[in-house]
Motif scaffolding. Structure first.
Motif, mmCIF file in Angstrom:
data_model
loop_
_atom_site.group_PDB
_atom_site.id
_atom_site.type_symbol
_atom_site.label_atom_id
_atom_site.label_comp_id
_atom_site.label_asym_id
_atom_site.label_seq_id
_atom_site.Cartn_x
_atom_site.Cartn_y
_atom_site.Cartn_z
ATOM 1 N N GLN A 51 35.624 65.519 19.432
ATOM 2 C CA GLN A 51 36.174 64.734 20.528
ATOM 3 C C GLN A 51 37.680 64.637 20.349
ATOM 4 O O GLN A 51 38.203 64.810 19.245
ATOM 5 N N HIS A 52 38.381 64.398 21.437
ATOM 6 C CA HIS A 52 39.831 64.214 21.412
ATOM 7 C C HIS A 52 40.235 63.407 22.635
ATOM 8 O O HIS A 52 39.435 63.232 23.559
ATOM 9 N N VAL A 53 41.461 62.926 22.640
ATOM 10 C CA VAL A 53 41.918 62.079 23.746
ATOM 11 C C VAL A 53 42.149 62.867 25.033
ATOM 12 O O VAL A 53 42.216 62.290 26.111
ATOM 13 N N HIS A 54 42.244 64.183 24.916
ATOM 14 C CA HIS A 54 42.539 65.023 26.069
ATOM 15 C C HIS A 54 41.318 65.184 26.962
ATOM 16 O O HIS A 54 40.203 65.338 26.472
ATOM 17 N N VAL A 64 27.671 84.105 27.095
ATOM 18 C CA VAL A 64 26.684 83.056 27.313
ATOM 19 C C VAL A 64 26.874 82.014 26.216
ATOM 20 O O VAL A 64 26.933 82.361 25.031
ATOM 21 N N PHE A 65 26.951 80.744 26.612
ATOM 22 C CA PHE A 65 27.213 79.654 25.685
ATOM 23 C C PHE A 65 26.245 78.510 25.923
ATOM 24 O O PHE A 65 25.965 78.173 27.075
ATOM 25 N N GLU A 66 25.768 77.897 24.833
ATOM 26 C CA GLU A 66 25.084 76.617 24.960
ATOM 27 C C GLU A 66 26.164 75.558 24.774
ATOM 28 O O GLU A 66 26.762 75.456 23.702
ATOM 29 N N ALA A 67 26.422 74.815 25.830
ATOM 30 C CA ALA A 67 27.446 73.773 25.798
ATOM 31 C C ALA A 67 26.784 72.418 25.664
ATOM 32 O O ALA A 67 25.728 72.168 26.244
ATOM 33 N N SER A 68 27.415 71.548 24.897
ATOM 34 C CA SER A 68 26.954 70.184 24.733
ATOM 35 C C SER A 68 28.089 69.248 25.126
ATOM 36 O O SER A 68 29.210 69.384 24.624
ATOM 37 N N VAL A 69 27.798 68.322 26.052
ATOM 38 C CA VAL A 69 28.773 67.323 26.478
ATOM 39 C C VAL A 69 28.070 65.977 26.495
ATOM 40 O O VAL A 69 27.099 65.791 27.226
ATOM 41 N N ASP A 70 28.544 65.079 25.641
ATOM 42 C CA ASP A 70 27.996 63.718 25.578
ATOM 43 C C ASP A 70 26.474 63.740 25.376
ATOM 44 O O ASP A 70 25.743 62.974 25.985
ATOM 45 N N GLY A 71 26.008 64.656 24.518
ATOM 46 C CA GLY A 71 24.591 64.743 24.187
ATOM 47 C C GLY A 71 23.748 65.562 25.146
ATOM 48 O O GLY A 71 22.592 65.852 24.862
ATOM 49 N N GLN A 72 24.307 65.949 26.287
ATOM 50 C CA GLN A 72 23.583 66.795 27.242
ATOM 51 C C GLN A 72 23.888 68.257 26.941
ATOM 52 O O GLN A 72 25.046 68.614 26.722
ATOM 53 N N LYS A 73 22.847 69.104 26.940
ATOM 54 C CA LYS A 73 23.038 70.527 26.647
ATOM 55 C C LYS A 73 22.663 71.360 27.864
ATOM 56 O O LYS A 73 21.732 71.034 28.586
ATOM 57 N N PHE A 82 32.347 73.336 32.403
ATOM 58 C CA PHE A 82 31.979 71.974 32.011
ATOM 59 C C PHE A 82 33.232 71.124 31.901
ATOM 60 O O PHE A 82 34.329 71.637 31.693
ATOM 61 N N LEU A 83 33.032 69.825 32.075
ATOM 62 C CA LEU A 83 34.110 68.846 31.994
ATOM 63 C C LEU A 83 33.806 67.898 30.846
ATOM 64 O O LEU A 83 32.716 67.328 30.786
ATOM 65 N N ALA A 84 34.758 67.746 29.938
ATOM 66 C CA ALA A 84 34.637 66.795 28.828
ATOM 67 C C ALA A 84 35.737 65.741 29.006
ATOM 68 O O ALA A 84 36.907 66.006 28.709
ATOM 69 N N PRO A 85 35.383 64.567 29.496
ATOM 70 C CA PRO A 85 36.385 63.509 29.636
ATOM 71 C C PRO A 85 36.959 63.083 28.282
ATOM 72 O O PRO A 85 36.399 63.409 27.224
ATOM 73 N N SER A 86 38.024 62.345 28.322
ATOM 74 C CA SER A 86 38.687 61.856 27.116
ATOM 75 C C SER A 86 37.698 61.167 26.178
ATOM 76 O O SER A 86 36.884 60.345 26.600
ATOM 77 N N ASN A 87 37.763 61.545 24.892
ATOM 78 C CA ASN A 87 36.993 60.945 23.800
ATOM 79 C C ASN A 87 35.481 61.133 23.890
ATOM 80 O O ASN A 87 34.730 60.443 23.207
ATOM 81 N N ILE A 88 35.008 62.082 24.706
ATOM 82 C CA ILE A 88 33.581 62.404 24.782
ATOM 83 C C ILE A 88 33.285 63.555 23.824
ATOM 84 O O ILE A 88 34.008 64.552 23.774
ATOM 85 N N TRP A 89 32.202 63.444 23.055
ATOM 86 C CA TRP A 89 31.802 64.481 22.111
ATOM 87 C C TRP A 89 31.344 65.722 22.875
ATOM 88 O O TRP A 89 30.571 65.619 23.834
#
Length: 112
Positions: A51-54, A64-73, A82-89
């Motif tokens: 995670q980061h502030v950005h 092909v990628f398995e992406a994980s954002v905030d626990g969702q894959k 995909f969109l990763a908001p600030s400080n989201i894993w």
């Protein structure tokens, strides 16, 4: 490479930086507010969960990628994002060699 003075960059003139096993990146353009980075992955390589502030938007250019954002894959392919908001894993596992294009706001000072 701060593009505030020169708004153009040519991919062929930019060099890759090794950033992990099977992972390399090149910074395409940036200023204080925004950064675009190309990241190439070999099959099986990992963009570790972090995670980061950005705020980050990632575009799958190829592979092909398995992406994980905030626990969702989700499995993503060329053209997906995909969109990763600030400080989201978030992170990725490369299932088929490919390239991601990451956009950060603000720019990642730790990359330069």
């Amino acid at each position: 490479m701060d593009n505030s003075q020169n708004p153009f960059s040519e991919d062929s003139s930019l060099s890759w930086e090794n950033v992990g096993e099977g992972v390399r990146r090149k910074i395409l353009a940036y200023n204080a507010d925004l950064m675009m980075v190309k990241v190439a992955f070999e099959t099986g390589s990992i963009g570790a969960i972090h995670q980061h502030v950005h705020t980050q938007i990632t575009y799958v250019e190829s592979g092909v990628f398995e992406a994980s954002v905030d626990g969702q894959k989700r499995v993503l392919r060329a053209g997906d994002t995909f969109l990763a908001p600030s400080n989201i894993w978030h992170g990725v596992v490369c299932q088929e060699a490919g390239v991601l294009v990451d956009v950060f706001n603000p720019m990642r000072e730790d990359f330069v």
